[in-house]
Design an enzyme around this catalytic site. Structure first.
Site, short mmCIF file in Angstrom:
data_model
loop_
_atom_site.label_atom_id
_atom_site.label_comp_id
_atom_site.label_asym_id
_atom_site.label_seq_id
_atom_site.Cartn_x
_atom_site.Cartn_y
_atom_site.Cartn_z
CG HIS A 62 -39.87 -36.13 3.14
ND1 HIS A 62 -40.09 -34.80 3.43
CD2 HIS A 62 -39.68 -36.18 1.80
CE1 HIS A 62 -40.04 -34.09 2.32
NE2 HIS A 62 -39.80 -34.90 1.31
NE ARG A 114 -42.72 -33.48 0.04
CZ ARG A 114 -42.68 -32.37 0.76
NH1 ARG A 114 -43.70 -32.03 1.53
NH2 ARG A 114 -41.61 -31.59 0.71
CG HIS A 168 -43.09 -34.30 -7.77
ND1 HIS A 168 -41.89 -33.61 -7.91
CD2 HIS A 168 -43.12 -34.70 -6.47
CE1 HIS A 168 -41.26 -33.60 -6.75
NE2 HIS A 168 -41.97 -34.27 -5.86
CG ASN A 206 -39.76 -33.27 6.88
OD1 ASN A 206 -40.07 -33.63 5.75
ND2 ASN A 206 -38.96 -33.97 7.67
C1 HEM Z 1 -36.23 -35.92 -6.85
C2 HEM Z 1 -36.14 -35.17 -5.79
C3 HEM Z 1 -37.34 -34.51 -5.15
C4 HEM Z 1 -37.46 -33.20 -4.83
C5 HEM Z 1 -36.41 -32.11 -5.02
C6 HEM Z 1 -38.79 -33.01 -4.28
C7 HEM Z 1 -39.28 -31.81 -3.81
C8 HEM Z 1 -40.60 -31.58 -3.48
C9 HEM Z 1 -41.13 -30.29 -3.11
C10 HEM Z 1 -40.32 -29.00 -2.99
C11 HEM Z 1 -42.46 -30.45 -2.90
C12 HEM Z 1 -43.44 -29.36 -2.49
C13 HEM Z 1 -43.35 -29.15 -1.00
C14 HEM Z 1 -44.01 -27.86 -0.54
O1 HEM Z 1 -43.90 -26.85 -1.23
O2 HEM Z 1 -44.57 -27.88 0.58
C15 HEM Z 1 -42.76 -31.83 -3.11
C16 HEM Z 1 -44.01 -32.38 -2.99
C17 HEM Z 1 -44.27 -33.72 -3.15
N1 HEM Z 1 -43.33 -34.72 -3.34
FE1 HEM Z 1 -41.42 -34.47 -3.87
N2 HEM Z 1 -39.44 -34.20 -4.29
C18 HEM Z 1 -38.60 -35.15 -4.80
C19 HEM Z 1 -38.86 -36.50 -4.91
C20 HEM Z 1 -40.02 -37.11 -4.48
C21 HEM Z 1 -40.20 -38.53 -4.33
C22 HEM Z 1 -39.12 -39.57 -4.55
C23 HEM Z 1 -41.49 -38.71 -3.91
C24 HEM Z 1 -42.20 -40.00 -3.57
C25 HEM Z 1 -41.86 -41.18 -4.03
C26 HEM Z 1 -42.11 -37.40 -3.82
C27 HEM Z 1 -43.41 -37.17 -3.52
C28 HEM Z 1 -43.99 -35.91 -3.41
C29 HEM Z 1 -45.42 -35.69 -3.31
C30 HEM Z 1 -46.49 -36.75 -3.46
C31 HEM Z 1 -45.59 -34.31 -3.12
C32 HEM Z 1 -46.92 -33.56 -2.87
C33 HEM Z 1 -47.25 -33.64 -1.39
C34 HEM Z 1 -48.57 -33.01 -0.98
O3 HEM Z 1 -49.33 -32.53 -1.80
O4 HEM Z 1 -48.80 -33.00 0.25
N3 HEM Z 1 -41.17 -36.46 -4.14
N4 HEM Z 1 -41.61 -32.50 -3.45
#
Ligand code: HEM
Length: 337
Positions: A74, A70, A201, A102
């Protein structure tokens, strides 16, 4: 004759370099293409050093793979893949770490510091923080069962951060699908990239606050999101109450949260995508729905597209050549006062 041929070559190369300034084009903003061999002579063990530190960390805590993946996303969505995300607040920097996407959410920053220290020891002033993020993301994915891809390298680090762009340009979980698609298009990424990269995800966790709206008040009429499986919604409400518990954590892929596979897409097909932005890929567009179904049916296709899209994302407006710098410490620009 020879000189007119060489002037012609220079002219052709200049046109190519100028064309390369397009967003997301493999030839980045500085005009130099990123290449996987970039550190082969200047820091031959760079890739091994990154991989071994990431491997140790992921063995200790599987979620770290998700957190590192992630970070690269970002970073790249805010003024390009230039390490801007990593800069701390200072007199000249308003850190992106404080933005809505973030704050209280990104993780893995200390591990990036650890990698940087090891690389500075091996080859001082050579490997950029932006490249560390790109390598750590790839290694993370591979270590938890996902595809491998050669990471194009040669990014340099920014001298600036952009808090406002971090707030505006990174998609939010309650954005509509057209808004999410538009935010990807602004980076030079297309529909396939939206769906394939959302497949990230398949690993990691989300806080309750990122999806609570779906459980209680999806559209302002005190009703839940009916595209969310009712039994799953009931289970989620248990630890994600109407108020409180904001930071309680839930797997983004309830089936296999620490394995990079295609169950994320299978979950969406049965109404068990956790974030609104996950589920709308199926419910709000025939084109994205077709991709969700294709990836759910064919893990190899998902892996192929994911790897290609990661390379595209990693090519968003990199600084190259004489642009920016290679930071000594990812949290600060060099010679800061
Ligand atoms: C399509 C639009 C996207 C949205 C709206 C989105 C939104 C989010 C949100 C809200 C979370 C949870 C954050 C939290 O509650 O602290 C999350 C986690 C995550 N996102 Fe996305 N995301 C998107 C695209 C992506 C992309 C493109 C990637 C990587 C290529 C990605 C990788 C991740 C990962 C791996 C997590 C888990 C992180 C952890 O466990 O520390 N996301 N995302």
């Amino acid at each position: 004759m020879a000189s007119s041929i060489s002037s012609l070559l220079v002219a052709v190369l200049s046109v190519l370099v100028l064309a390369g300034t397009a967003r997301g084009h493999p030839w980045g903003g500085g005009g130099f293409p990123l290449i996987p061999q970039f550190y082969d002579h200047s820091c031959p063990h760079a890739k091994d050093i990154v991989r071994s530190i990431v491997a140790t960390a992921v063995a200790r805590e599987a979620r770290m793979a998700a957190s590192l993946l992630r970070l690269h996303f970002h970073d790249c969505f805010v003024q390009g893949c230039d390490g801007s995300l990593l800069l701390d607040n200072s007199t000249s920097i308003l850190s992106e770490k404080g933005s809505n996407p973030n704050n209280n959410s990104i993780r893995g920053l200390e591990l990036i510091d650890e990698i940087k220290v090891a690389l500075e020891h091996a080859c001082p002033g050579t490997v950029s923080c932006a490249d560390i993020l790109a390598l750590a993301a790839r290694d993370s994915v591979t270590l938890v069962g996902g595809p491998y891809w050669a990471v194009p390298l040669g990014r340099r680090d920014s001298l600036t951060a952009n808090l406002q762009a971090s707030n505006n340009d990174i998609p939010a979980p309650n954005n509509t699908l057209p808004t999410i698609i538009a935010k990807f298009r602004n980076q030079g990424l297309d529909l396939v990239d939206v769906v394939a990269l959302s497949g990230a995800h398949t690993i990691g966790l989300s806080r309750c606050t990122s999806f609570r709206q779906r459980l209680y008040n999806q559209s302002g009429n005190a009703a839940p999101d009916f595209t969310l499986d009712a039994a799953y919604a009931g289970y989620l409400r248990h630890d994600c109450p109407r108020s409180g518990g904001d930071n309680n954590l839930f797997p983004l892929d309830l089936a296999t949260p620490t394995k990079f596979d295609n169950l994320y897409f299978k979950n969406i097909l049965v109404g068990k995508g956790l974030l609104n932005s996950d589920q709308v890929l199926l419910t709000q567009s025939g084109e994205t729905a077709a991709l969700v179904k294709a990836y759910a049916a064919d893990v190899d296709l998902f892996f192929k597209h994911f790897a290609e899209s990661m390379v595209k994302m990693g090519n968003i407006k990199p600084l190259t050549g004489g642009q920016g710098e290679v930071r000594n410490n990812c949290r600060r620009i060099n010679n800061h006062y």
